[in-house]
Design a protein around this motif. Sequence first.
Motif, mmCIF file in Angstrom:
data_model
loop_
_atom_site.group_PDB
_atom_site.id
_atom_site.type_symbol
_atom_site.label_atom_id
_atom_site.label_comp_id
_atom_site.label_asym_id
_atom_site.label_seq_id
_atom_site.Cartn_x
_atom_site.Cartn_y
_atom_site.Cartn_z
ATOM 1 N N VAL A 1 28.676 35.402 33.378
ATOM 2 C CA VAL A 1 28.310 34.694 32.156
ATOM 3 C C VAL A 1 28.519 35.628 30.971
ATOM 4 O O VAL A 1 28.071 36.775 30.990
ATOM 5 N N ARG A 2 29.201 35.136 29.962
ATOM 6 C CA ARG A 2 29.374 35.875 28.711
ATOM 7 C C ARG A 2 28.467 35.218 27.672
ATOM 8 O O ARG A 2 28.539 34.020 27.441
ATOM 9 N N ILE A 3 27.633 36.030 27.036
ATOM 10 C CA ILE A 3 26.717 35.551 26.006
ATOM 11 C C ILE A 3 27.293 35.894 24.643
ATOM 12 O O ILE A 3 27.685 37.040 24.396
ATOM 13 N N LEU A 4 27.342 34.908 23.759
ATOM 14 C CA LEU A 4 27.826 35.080 22.388
ATOM 15 C C LEU A 4 26.660 34.788 21.446
ATOM 16 O O LEU A 4 26.369 33.626 21.148
ATOM 17 N N PRO A 5 25.952 35.838 20.985
ATOM 18 C CA PRO A 5 24.760 35.626 20.165
ATOM 19 C C PRO A 5 25.062 34.835 18.891
ATOM 20 O O PRO A 5 26.124 34.973 18.296
ATOM 21 N N ASN A 6 24.102 34.020 18.488
ATOM 22 C CA ASN A 6 24.210 33.251 17.258
ATOM 23 C C ASN A 6 23.727 34.141 16.105
ATOM 24 O O ASN A 6 22.530 34.297 15.893
ATOM 25 N N THR A 7 24.637 34.746 15.403
ATOM 26 C CA THR A 7 24.285 35.689 14.337
ATOM 27 C C THR A 7 24.005 35.005 13.009
ATOM 28 O O THR A 7 23.449 35.616 12.106
ATOM 29 N N THR A 8 24.378 33.739 12.877
ATOM 30 C CA THR A 8 24.181 33.035 11.608
ATOM 31 C C THR A 8 22.803 32.411 11.485
ATOM 32 O O THR A 8 22.362 32.122 10.378
ATOM 33 N N ALA B 1 22.128 31.487 21.215
ATOM 34 C CA ALA B 1 23.437 31.975 21.651
ATOM 35 C C ALA B 1 24.252 30.849 22.278
ATOM 36 O O ALA B 1 23.710 29.837 22.706
ATOM 37 N N ASP B 2 25.561 31.079 22.317
ATOM 38 C CA ASP B 2 26.455 30.266 23.122
ATOM 39 C C ASP B 2 26.701 31.046 24.405
ATOM 40 O O ASP B 2 26.559 32.273 24.444
ATOM 41 N N ALA B 3 27.085 30.339 25.467
ATOM 42 C CA ALA B 3 27.364 31.001 26.740
ATOM 43 C C ALA B 3 28.615 30.405 27.363
ATOM 44 O O ALA B 3 28.892 29.214 27.210
ATOM 45 N N ARG C 1 21.499 27.108 35.121
ATOM 46 C CA ARG C 1 20.561 27.352 34.008
ATOM 47 C C ARG C 1 19.903 28.720 34.169
ATOM 48 O O ARG C 1 19.831 29.511 33.223
ATOM 49 N N ASP C 2 19.434 29.031 35.387
ATOM 50 C CA ASP C 2 18.787 30.321 35.642
ATOM 51 C C ASP C 2 19.755 31.486 35.450
ATOM 52 O O ASP C 2 19.375 32.535 34.915
ATOM 53 N N LEU C 3 21.011 31.316 35.870
ATOM 54 C CA LEU C 3 22.033 32.349 35.698
ATOM 55 C C LEU C 3 22.274 32.641 34.215
ATOM 56 O O LEU C 3 22.346 33.798 33.797
ATOM 57 N N ILE C 4 22.358 31.591 33.405
ATOM 58 C CA ILE C 4 22.597 31.757 31.966
ATOM 59 C C ILE C 4 21.388 32.392 31.290
ATOM 60 O O ILE C 4 21.541 33.298 30.457
ATOM 61 N N LEU C 5 20.183 31.961 31.645
ATOM 62 C CA LEU C 5 18.976 32.552 31.050
ATOM 63 C C LEU C 5 18.827 34.024 31.434
ATOM 64 O O LEU C 5 18.417 34.842 30.600
ATOM 65 N N ALA C 6 19.186 34.368 32.663
ATOM 66 C CA ALA C 6 19.134 35.775 33.086
ATOM 67 C C ALA C 6 20.136 36.618 32.316
ATOM 68 O O ALA C 6 19.841 37.737 31.888
ATOM 69 N N ALA C 7 21.336 36.085 32.108
ATOM 70 C CA ALA C 7 22.349 36.802 31.330
ATOM 71 C C ALA C 7 21.905 36.970 29.881
ATOM 72 O O ALA C 7 22.113 38.036 29.286
ATOM 73 N N TYR C 8 21.268 35.946 29.312
ATOM 74 C CA TYR C 8 20.776 36.063 27.941
ATOM 75 C C TYR C 8 19.686 37.128 27.857
ATOM 76 O O TYR C 8 19.682 37.945 26.939
ATOM 77 N N SER C 9 18.756 37.116 28.801
ATOM 78 C CA SER C 9 17.675 38.108 28.813
ATOM 79 C C SER C 9 18.226 39.525 28.930
ATOM 80 O O SER C 9 17.761 40.438 28.251
ATOM 81 N N ALA C 10 19.247 39.710 29.762
ATOM 82 C CA ALA C 10 19.867 41.027 29.913
ATOM 83 C C ALA C 10 20.549 41.463 28.618
ATOM 84 O O ALA C 10 20.458 42.627 28.216
#
Length: 107
Positions: free
Chosen positions: A11-18, A26-28, A93-102
């Motif tokens: 999973v690649r997380i793209l933080p929402n900087t705006t 974030a987008d994922a 969903r759990d995979l994406i939330l774990a990637a965001y937390s990391a």
Amino acid sequence: MSKKSAEVVSVRILPNTTGNPPGKLADAEVIFEADSGPFNGMKLIGFAVWERRGGNGRNVTFPARQYSVNGERRSFALLRPANGELNAQDAVRDLILAAYSATETQV
């Protein structure tokens, strides 16, 4: 009968900087990284991580297509369970939330 290759995803997380829209963190993207197979080198976009309205936790929205019926906006989910199991999306969903937390702890 053909042998299935095991799909490996990241999973690649793209933080929402705006900060726009409010609550979107974030987008994922789910990236398929199998050694072979038709999904190798592909990614599935359209996931987003959101702060829950009560500020109590996070939610993930899945890729969807909006359409209109009699002026009413509806949404058609693009990622659906293949076997009819309602909880099949929980692992994604759990995979994406774990990637965001990391990602969040690295920043």
